[in-house]
Structures are given as structure tokens and as C-alpha cells.
Scaffold this motif. Structure first.
Motif, short mmCIF file in Angstrom:
data_model
loop_
_atom_site.label_atom_id
_atom_site.label_comp_id
_atom_site.label_asym_id
_atom_site.label_seq_id
_atom_site.Cartn_x
_atom_site.Cartn_y
_atom_site.Cartn_z
N ARG A 166 0.82 -1.21 0.00
CA ARG A 166 0.00 0.00 0.00
C ARG A 166 0.86 1.26 0.00
O ARG A 166 1.93 1.28 0.60
CB ARG A 166 -0.91 0.02 1.23
N THR A 167 0.35 2.28 -0.63
CA THR A 167 1.03 3.58 -0.66
C THR A 167 0.16 4.62 0.02
O THR A 167 -0.95 4.34 0.48
CB THR A 167 1.31 4.01 -2.11
N ALA A 168 0.63 5.85 0.04
CA ALA A 168 -0.10 6.92 0.71
C ALA A 168 -1.39 7.28 -0.02
O ALA A 168 -2.29 7.91 0.56
CB ALA A 168 0.78 8.16 0.83
N THR A 169 -1.51 6.88 -1.29
CA THR A 169 -2.73 7.19 -2.06
C THR A 169 -3.82 6.13 -1.88
O THR A 169 -4.89 6.25 -2.48
CB THR A 169 -2.39 7.32 -3.55
#
Length: 334
Positions: free
Chosen positions: A54-57
Motif C-alpha cells: 500500500r502507498t499513501a494514495t
């Protein structure tokens, strides 16, 4: 997001399709299983990989997270714990049976729209604990912020039963040799599953190492509950052991004919249970209570006792045995 689906072939045999996106190429992949346990475990692994990427978006749980997907995710998680010997096969089988028994329209409902009332109306009470654990797993993964399944009402803890010193002394004087060895291990604070897993490799004339547990008559590495630890070897117990077997994988308490490990039934339905009952002791675990009472009477600190009996959290020791450590206090004003 990974997904898992069930269907049947022309012969009526079940098939489970696990779809996921390959983390390297980005292409969609699919794998077919005939066994739901393998499918759920594989699905859980692939879903975990996606969550780790997962990323910040990332925007949170999407519409693909139906209640059925949650159940399969949790079943795969339980299968992983079984693979690592964290839980017993009986525990996994119970969980599997309860989760697969869930039926109805709730399976297609998005997990973000499920309430405790939905669970109460659609799921049998015995399955509530698994579903609560499943939602809690999503909380740990930071997929949701609230567990919709209410915590079960906490039952009052029953008072512990501690055999008298005279009863235990009579038990050790009259019981058969193998049962005396088992009882001595209980008096050292071992659980039954730990006592049956102690081998001559784990002992010396000075100490007993508790680092294994028994599962269906098979000795497994590690402990099902608690922490690995050492206790001192009682002189009477040492006198009962066979010096020729020291250093061998032979269990201290074993089958009299084959030398194989015994199952838990030995203490709940076998000779040990009958021997204890003859002396008014209903359960092997009461010898563990006796061990703690003796340590408390000798002034051993409760923190030390917690480690000696293998509790992971001292709060458990305080909740169960705290009253044994409440020494009388002088209330005089002088």
C-alpha cells in the motif's frame, strides 16, 4: 485486491479460484484449488502481499470486500497459524466448521455496511467470536477503524481449587511410578500438554526445560501458550527417572509398552485422571494451582511466579492468583 470464488465442475466437485495481481508484472493471475483450506491460505498470503504494498494514495476497503471475502481471509489466517503450530487442529476445525456454516444474503454484503444486529440475526452465536476476531484482524491491518461485533459478556472467573498439602503428599506416596512423574511435573507448574512433551533431552539433574507441547500424541516444538522457561528439578522427581535415558528423546511420561508420547486424553480420560480422582483431585491443572500456592506461601514475588508458570502477561497471574499474594498487614498505629 485479491479475490476468491467457489464453483463446481461437471462432476459436481468443488473448485476454488484465487485471483490476484502479480506484484512484479502487474498482470492478473489465477490459481485453482480443490481444497478450501489450501485456497483460503493462498488467498490470505496474496492479500497480505497487496496490503504490504500500500502507498499513501490508498483509499481503504473497496466494494470487493464482501462478508464472504472476510470469512475466507480469516480462515486463511487461521490456516497460517495452524501451519506454525500456534493453534491446534481441533481449534482450526471448529473455526472452519463455524465459518463455512454462515449462509444467506449477509455473505454478499460489504463489510463496511455490516452491523452487530446483522451478525446477531444471520450468524449463530457460536460463530460470533470468530467474526469479531476477523474484524479485529482488519483493524490491525488498518483496513477499518471500528469493530461492529460487540465484545461478549465476560463471565465471572470461577474460584480456583487448590489441593491440600496432605492430599498431594498422599498422591505422591501411593500413585504408580509413571503417574507420580506426571504429578511432579504438575507440581512444578507445568500444563498437561507441556508435561507430556518433556523428554529426557530437556532435563538434567538440576533443571527441567519447558519448550515443547503435545498435539494429538505428537511432540511439537514451541509452546501453544505461554513462554519457554526452566524450573528446578525436584529431588524426588529425579529419583523416579531412569538415568540410562538421560539425553534421549524418550518422554518422561510415555506409553508403558512402546515408549511413545501420550495424548491429552491420558489426563482427562486415562489412568492419570483416575489416579487423581481417587485422591479427590478433579483435574491435573489443580496441581498447577497447588504449585503457585506453594510459591506464594514461600514469599516468591508474583512477577517471578508469572515467569515460572509460563504466563505471557502478568495480568493473567494477578487475575487468577493475586489473592494468594495478599499477605496480612499490621493495622496497629504504634
Amino acid at each position: 485486491m485479491a479475490s476468491i470464488k467457489h464453483s463446481t465442475d461437471a462432476n459436481g466437485q468443488s473448485k476454488y479460484y484465487v485471483h490476484w495481481r502479480d506484484e512484479k508484472s502487474g498482470h492478473g493471475r489465477r490459481r485453482i484449488f480443490k481444497n478450501i483450506d489450501e485456497a483460503a491460505y493462498f488467498f490470505w498470503q496474496k492479500q497480505n502481499i497487496e496490503l504490504d504494498c500500500r502507498t499513501a494514495t490508498w483509499k481503504g476497503v473497496d466494494n470487493s470486500w464482501s462478508f464472504q471475502k472476510l470469512l475466507m481471509f480469516f480462515l486463511g489466517y487461521q490456516a497460517g497459524k495452524l501451519e506454525k503450530n500456534i493453534i491446534r487442529m481441533s481449534t482450526y476445525s471448529k473455526c472452519r466448521h463455524d465459518l463455512l456454516a454462515v449462509d444467506g444474503s449477509i455473505l454478499e454484503k460489504n463489510i463496511l455496511r455490516i452491523s452487530h444486529r446483522d451478525i446477531t440475526e444471520s450468524v449463530c452465536p457460536g460463530c460470533h467470536r470468530w467474526i469479531r476476531s476477523a474484524f479485529f484482524l482488519l483493524e490491525e491491518k488498518r483496513l477499518i477503524a471500528f469493530n461492529p461485533v460487540d465484545r461478549p459478556v465476560r463471565r465471572h472467573r470461577r474460584p480456583i481449587t487448590i489441593p491440600s498439602k496432605e492430599t498431594v503428599r498422599k498422591l505422591l506416596d501411593t500413585a504408580p511410578r509413571r503417574e507420580r512423574i506426571a504429578c511432579w511435573l504438575g507440581i512444578c507448574g507445568l500444563r498437561l500438554g507441556e508435561a507430556l512433551a518433556v523428554t529426557y533431552e530437556d532435563i538434567s539433574s538440576e533443571i527441567i526445560q519447558i519448550r515443547r507441547h503435545i498435539v494429538n500424541g505428537v511432540i511439537r516444538e514451541g509452546l501453544k501458550r505461554g513462554v519457554e522457561r526452566q524450573v528446578r528439578m525436584p529431588r524426588e522427581l529425579l529419583a523416579l527417572l531412569d538415568p540410562k535415558l538421560f539425553g534421549s528423546p524418550q518422554p518422561l511420561v510415555s506409553n508403558s509398552f512402546t515408549g511413545a508420547p501420550l495424548s491429552i486424553n491420558y489426563g482427562t480420560q486415562g489412568i492419570l485422571q483416575k489416579t487423581l480422582a481417587e485422591h479427590g483431585i478433579r483435574r491435573f491443572h489443580h496441581l498447577r494451582h497447588f504449585a503457585v500456592s506453594r510459591l506464594a506461601a514461600r514469599g516468591v514475588d508474583i512477577t517471578h511466579v508469572s515467569r515460572l508458570i509460563g504466563h505471557v502477561n502478568i495480568k493473567t497471574t494477578i487475575d487468577v492468583y493475586g489473592h494468594l499474594f495478599c499477605a496480612p498487614v499490621d493495622m496497629d498505629l504504634d
